[in-house]
Design a protein around this motif. Structure first.
Motif, PDB file in Angstrom:
ATOM      1  N   ALA A 105       0.804  -1.216   0.000  1.00 46.13           N
ATOM      2  CA  ALA A 105       0.000   0.000   0.000  1.00 46.13           C
ATOM      3  C   ALA A 105       0.838   1.267   0.000  1.00 46.13           C
ATOM      4  O   ALA A 105       0.334   2.350  -0.312  1.00 46.13           O
ATOM      5  CB  ALA A 105      -0.934  -0.004   1.206  1.00 46.13           C
ATOM      6  N   PHE A 106       2.127   1.159   0.349  1.00 42.90           N
ATOM      7  CA  PHE A 106       2.964   2.343   0.487  1.00 42.90           C
ATOM      8  C   PHE A 106       3.982   2.513  -0.647  1.00 42.90           C
ATOM      9  O   PHE A 106       4.646   3.546  -0.709  1.00 42.90           O
ATOM     10  CB  PHE A 106       3.717   2.285   1.820  1.00 42.90           C
ATOM     11  N   LEU A 107       4.119   1.524  -1.530  1.00 45.34           N
ATOM     12  CA  LEU A 107       5.196   1.574  -2.515  1.00 45.34           C
ATOM     13  C   LEU A 107       5.051   2.743  -3.485  1.00 45.34           C
ATOM     14  O   LEU A 107       5.981   3.533  -3.669  1.00 45.34           O
ATOM     15  CB  LEU A 107       5.273   0.252  -3.278  1.00 45.34           C
ATOM     16  N   ARG A 108       3.896   2.856  -4.137  1.00 46.52           N
ATOM     17  CA  ARG A 108       3.723   3.949  -5.096  1.00 46.52           C
ATOM     18  C   ARG A 108       3.739   5.306  -4.384  1.00 46.52           C
ATOM     19  O   ARG A 108       4.252   6.291  -4.910  1.00 46.52           O
ATOM     20  CB  ARG A 108       2.410   3.781  -5.859  1.00 46.52           C
ATOM     21  N   LYS A 109       3.164   5.338  -3.211  1.00 43.40           N
ATOM     22  CA  LYS A 109       3.090   6.583  -2.458  1.00 43.40           C
ATOM     23  C   LYS A 109       4.485   7.162  -2.214  1.00 43.40           C
ATOM     24  O   LYS A 109       4.749   8.340  -2.489  1.00 43.40           O
ATOM     25  CB  LYS A 109       2.385   6.330  -1.133  1.00 43.40           C
ATOM     26  N   TYR A 110       5.380   6.324  -1.705  1.00 46.01           N
ATOM     27  CA  TYR A 110       6.701   6.826  -1.356  1.00 46.01           C
ATOM     28  C   TYR A 110       7.650   6.864  -2.539  1.00 46.01           C
ATOM     29  O   TYR A 110       8.599   7.655  -2.561  1.00 46.01           O
ATOM     30  CB  TYR A 110       7.268   6.018  -0.191  1.00 46.01           C
ATOM     31  N   ASP A 111       7.398   6.049  -3.555  1.00 46.88           N
ATOM     32  CA  ASP A 111       8.182   6.178  -4.782  1.00 46.88           C
ATOM     33  C   ASP A 111       7.880   7.514  -5.453  1.00 46.88           C
ATOM     34  O   ASP A 111       8.780   8.189  -5.967  1.00 46.88           O
ATOM     35  CB  ASP A 111       7.865   5.022  -5.730  1.00 46.88           C
ATOM     36  N   LYS A 112       6.618   7.901  -5.428  1.00 43.50           N
ATOM     37  CA  LYS A 112       6.199   9.163  -6.023  1.00 43.50           C
ATOM     38  C   LYS A 112       6.912  10.340  -5.368  1.00 43.50           C
ATOM     39  O   LYS A 112       7.172  11.363  -6.009  1.00 43.50           O
ATOM     40  CB  LYS A 112       4.684   9.309  -5.875  1.00 43.50           C
ATOM     41  N   ARG A 113       7.262  10.185  -4.104  1.00 44.10           N
ATOM     42  CA  ARG A 113       7.920  11.247  -3.349  1.00 44.10           C
ATOM     43  C   ARG A 113       9.443  11.078  -3.303  1.00 44.10           C
ATOM     44  O   ARG A 113      10.132  11.770  -2.573  1.00 44.10           O
ATOM     45  CB  ARG A 113       7.344  11.303  -1.936  1.00 44.10           C
ATOM     46  N   GLY A 114       9.940  10.128  -4.077  1.00 50.45           N
ATOM     47  CA  GLY A 114      11.380   9.958  -4.176  1.00 50.45           C
ATOM     48  C   GLY A 114      12.042   9.379  -2.952  1.00 50.45           C
ATOM     49  O   GLY A 114      13.246   9.543  -2.749  1.00 50.45           O
ATOM     50  N   VAL A 115      11.282   8.665  -2.134  1.00 49.25           N
ATOM     51  CA  VAL A 115      11.819   8.134  -0.876  1.00 49.25           C
ATOM     52  C   VAL A 115      12.490   6.779  -1.063  1.00 49.25           C
ATOM     53  O   VAL A 115      13.448   6.450  -0.362  1.00 49.25           O
ATOM     54  CB  VAL A 115      10.695   8.017   0.175  1.00 49.25           C
ATOM     55  N   LEU A 116      12.013   5.975  -2.015  1.00 49.94           N
ATOM     56  CA  LEU A 116      12.434   4.581  -2.113  1.00 49.94           C
ATOM     57  C   LEU A 116      13.558   4.366  -3.119  1.00 49.94           C
ATOM     58  O   LEU A 116      13.574   4.945  -4.212  1.00 49.94           O
ATOM     59  CB  LEU A 116      11.240   3.701  -2.508  1.00 49.94           C
ATOM     60  N   LEU A 117      14.474   3.499  -2.753  1.00 52.43           N
ATOM     61  CA  LEU A 117      15.588   3.124  -3.618  1.00 52.43           C
ATOM     62  C   LEU A 117      15.159   2.021  -4.579  1.00 52.43           C
ATOM     63  O   LEU A 117      14.564   1.026  -4.157  1.00 52.43           O
ATOM     64  CB  LEU A 117      16.767   2.634  -2.768  1.00 52.43           C
ATOM     65  N   ASP A 118      15.453   2.188  -5.857  1.00 49.45           N
ATOM     66  CA  ASP A 118      15.249   1.117  -6.833  1.00 49.45           C
ATOM     67  C   ASP A 118      16.390   0.119  -6.651  1.00 49.45           C
ATOM     68  O   ASP A 118      17.551   0.438  -6.916  1.00 49.45           O
ATOM     69  CB  ASP A 118      15.242   1.692  -8.248  1.00 49.45           C
ATOM     70  N   LEU A 119      16.053  -1.073  -6.203  1.00 45.60           N
ATOM     71  CA  LEU A 119      17.068  -2.077  -5.868  1.00 45.60           C
ATOM     72  C   LEU A 119      17.562  -2.882  -7.064  1.00 45.60           C
ATOM     73  O   LEU A 119      18.415  -3.755  -6.907  1.00 45.60           O
ATOM     74  CB  LEU A 119      16.509  -3.019  -4.798  1.00 45.60           C
ATOM     75  N   LYS A 120      17.043  -2.592  -8.247  1.00 46.97           N
ATOM     76  CA  LYS A 120      17.441  -3.388  -9.412  1.00 46.97           C
ATOM     77  C   LYS A 120      18.938  -3.281  -9.700  1.00 46.97           C
ATOM     78  O   LYS A 120      19.558  -4.256 -10.151  1.00 46.97           O
ATOM     79  CB  LYS A 120      16.632  -2.968 -10.640  1.00 46.97           C
ATOM     80  N   GLN A 121      19.518  -2.113  -9.466  1.00 47.03           N
ATOM     81  CA  GLN A 121      20.958  -1.962  -9.695  1.00 47.03           C
ATOM     82  C   GLN A 121      21.764  -2.889  -8.789  1.00 47.03           C
ATOM     83  O   GLN A 121      22.797  -3.426  -9.190  1.00 47.03           O
ATOM     84  CB  GLN A 121      21.380  -0.511  -9.467  1.00 47.03           C
ATOM     85  N   GLN A 122      21.287  -3.085  -7.573  1.00 49.02           N
ATOM     86  CA  GLN A 122      21.977  -3.971  -6.636  1.00 49.02           C
ATOM     87  C   GLN A 122      21.786  -5.439  -7.021  1.00 49.02           C
ATOM     88  O   GLN A 122      22.661  -6.270  -6.762  1.00 49.02           O
ATOM     89  CB  GLN A 122      21.485  -3.712  -5.214  1.00 49.02           C
ATOM     90  N   VAL A 123      20.665  -5.753  -7.637  1.00 47.22           N
ATOM     91  CA  VAL A 123      20.475  -7.108  -8.178  1.00 47.22           C
ATOM     92  C   VAL A 123      21.463  -7.340  -9.308  1.00 47.22           C
ATOM     93  O   VAL A 123      22.141  -8.374  -9.362  1.00 47.22           O
ATOM     94  CB  VAL A 123      19.020  -7.298  -8.671  1.00 47.22           C
ATOM     95  N   ASP A 124      21.558  -6.368 -10.210  1.00 49.71           N
ATOM     96  CA  ASP A 124      22.481  -6.481 -11.347  1.00 49.71           C
ATOM     97  C   ASP A 124      23.938  -6.579 -10.884  1.00 49.71           C
ATOM     98  O   ASP A 124      24.756  -7.246 -11.523  1.00 49.71           O
ATOM     99  CB  ASP A 124      22.324  -5.278 -12.272  1.00 49.71           C
ATOM    100  N   ALA A 125      24.254  -5.928  -9.745  1.00 50.14           N
ATOM    101  CA  ALA A 125      25.621  -5.933  -9.227  1.00 50.14           C
ATOM    102  C   ALA A 125      25.943  -7.202  -8.439  1.00 50.14           C
ATOM    103  O   ALA A 125      27.092  -7.411  -8.034  1.00 50.14           O
ATOM    104  CB  ALA A 125      25.857  -4.713  -8.352  1.00 50.14           C
ATOM    105  N   GLY A 126      24.928  -8.047  -8.210  1.00 47.16           N
ATOM    106  CA  GLY A 126      25.145  -9.298  -7.496  1.00 47.16           C
ATOM    107  C   GLY A 126      25.077  -9.187  -5.986  1.00 47.16           C
ATOM    108  O   GLY A 126      25.436 -10.131  -5.275  1.00 47.16           O
ATOM    109  N   ASN A 127      24.593  -8.063  -5.486  1.00 49.66           N
ATOM    110  CA  ASN A 127      24.490  -7.873  -4.033  1.00 49.66           C
ATOM    111  C   ASN A 127      23.154  -8.338  -3.464  1.00 49.66           C
ATOM    112  O   ASN A 127      23.008  -8.452  -2.244  1.00 49.66           O
ATOM    113  CB  ASN A 127      24.694  -6.395  -3.683  1.00 49.66           C
ATOM    114  N   LEU A 128      22.199  -8.600  -4.344  1.00 51.69           N
ATOM    115  CA  LEU A 128      20.861  -9.003  -3.913  1.00 51.69           C
ATOM    116  C   LEU A 128      20.303  -9.997  -4.918  1.00 51.69           C
ATOM    117  O   LEU A 128      20.252  -9.715  -6.117  1.00 51.69           O
ATOM    118  CB  LEU A 128      19.954  -7.765  -3.815  1.00 51.69           C
ATOM    119  N   LYS A 129      19.877 -11.153  -4.427  1.00 50.96           N
ATOM    120  CA  LYS A 129      19.306 -12.205  -5.297  1.00 50.96           C
ATOM    121  C   LYS A 129      17.783 -12.103  -5.290  1.00 50.96           C
ATOM    122  O   LYS A 129      17.165 -12.058  -4.214  1.00 50.96           O
ATOM    123  CB  LYS A 129      19.733 -13.594  -4.826  1.00 50.96           C
TER     124      LYS A 129
END
Length: 427
Positions: A105-129
């Motif tokens: 319920a909070f993802l779009r809300k806080y993404d819209k406000r620039g609060v949340l980190l897009d973790l895809k870069q960390q997946v691509d870097a191998g730090n998160l599976k």
């Protein structure tokens, strides 16, 4: 530093998103946490929950810090309402936690406000599976092409029943039973066992979502509501009629015994809720309780999906790599799975799910329910909620309760809900 706090379940159910609606900010490159001369960094982790959850998480963090001696984790937790109040202040001040518990319920809300980190870069870097998750859960935290949350557990809507009452009434719920059969069961329970069959289904937003999904609609679309006033008028009118006929418990009495459930109190024989919430009934009541399938419109589709608590990260963190490594450990490490158990729902990854096998009857039943429901092939994808969904959810519960206790009429309740929802979703 280990903080402490207590959960207010009544507040959790009634206040989803109340005070965070006004938050507005744009994330910058500045960060949270801290570092030291020897390369050790400190990240901040915050969540809501009870004392037992804190003990489990702190024990898990001890394992993480042994494996990653250069990463220290400073923790903080409160009950649900206090958590979001504090989060609003921190985020508005540009200093949110590096990693924190979140929900759809909070993802779009806080993404819209620039609060949340897009973790895809960390997946691509191998730090998160993002492999090895159960039943497609890896998709739950994806919004608009971004990875904004990583699931730690799963749950789904269920029907909790007083098994003794259902047995005495001669009612046996089966996968694929229809709403007509469900209401016939409530009538049989009322007539033979002299109690209400249900505690108040018409005020449960997530159940109404399933009902709409069974008809090809949904409570939320990605941009707003997925139903109209006529749909809600029918749902609430039928629910209020069920109260007057005695099929559903008197909402005034249900409110009086809260936070105790009407099912464990003996006032009603069934109640729709999340499957992992069923642990409460054995501790509150003196009967035996079980999980039954959700009724269907067509005998097939229940509209169900797996929901989840998640771990999200701050776009302002100075340490995205270390945050990603922490999240990865918390969702994949088998020992963490053994420690956490089903505290936040059925464990999200296969590694943790296999590592923890519950020994108590209640948690065994929860796991069996999700396995049987998955085997029935009824799980579908969940629609990411639009910004403002948390405020809409709170309004649905509040206005539905007012309708049930006679403070408002159906037509007025529907108009009020759509007015408040329009305002919340426009923000």
């Amino acid at each position: 530093m280990r903080a402490s706090g207590r959960v207010d379940r009544r507040g959790l159910l009634k206040i989803t998103g109340g005070s965070v609606a006004a938050l507005g900010l744009t994330a910058a490159g500045c960060g949270t946490g801290g570092g030291s001369a020897d390369g050790t960094v400190t990240i901040r982790y915050a969540w809501w929950g009870a004392d037992d959850r804190a003990k489990r998480i702190n024990k898990s963090i001890e394992l993480f810090e042994k494996k990653h001696p250069k990463i220290k984790v400073k923790t903080d937790f409160q009950d649900y309402v206090a958590f979001w109040e504090k989060f609003q202040t921190q985020a508005a001040g540009g200093n949110p936690p590096d990693v924190f518990q979140c929900a759809i319920a909070f993802l779009r809300k806080y993404d819209k406000r620039g609060v949340l980190l897009d973790l895809k870069q960390q997946v691509d870097a191998g730090n998160l599976k993002m492999t090895g998750f159960r039943s497609g859960l890896e998709k739950v935290g994806e919004v608009d092409g971004k990875l904004l949350g990583v699931p730690v557990g799963s749950n789904t809507m269920s029907l909790v029943i007083d098994e003794k009452v259902f047995e005495k009434a001669g009612v046996t719920p089966k996968q694929g039973w229809t709403w007509d059969q469900y209401f016939a069961a409530l009538k049989k329970i009322r007539d033979t066992q002299h109690r209400a069959g249900d505690s108040g289904y018409f005020g449960v937003m997530y159940l109404y979502d399933l009902y709409l999904r069974q008809q090809g609609k949904a409570f939320f679309t990605e941009k707003g509501l997925g139903f109209d006033e006529a749909d809600l008028r029918e749902w609430w009118a039928d629910g209020y009629a069920a109260v007057r006929s005695g099929l559903v418990a008197d909402p005034k009495k249900v409110v009086q015994i809260a936070p105790k459930s009407a099912v464990s109190d003996g006032m009603a024989a069934s109640e729709f809720t999340w499957d992992n919430f069923s642990v409460r009934y054995d501790s509150e009541g003196d009967s035996t309780y079980g999980l039954a399938p959700v009724p269907t419109t067509d005998g097939e589709k229940t509209g169900q999906y797996l929901s989840s608590l998640m771990l999200s990260a701050s776009a302002r963190t100075k340490y995205p790599q270390q945050v990603a490594q922490f999240i990865d450990f918390m969702v994949h490490d088998p020992e963490v799975g053994k420690i956490m158990g089903y505290d936040r729902g059925i464990l999200a990854t296969e590694a943790q799910y296999k590592a923890f096998r519950p020994s108590d009857p209640v948690n065994k039943a929860i796991a069996a329910y999700e396995e049987k429901t998955a085997a029935a092939g009824v799980f579908g994808p969940v629609t990411p909620h639009p910004a403002g969904a948390d405020t809409v959810e709170a309004a649905f519960l509040r206005i539905g309760t007012d309708l049930g206790v006679g403070k408002t009429k159906t037509a007025d309740a529907v108009r009020q809900f759509f007015s408040e929802a329009k305002s919340a979703l426009a923000g």
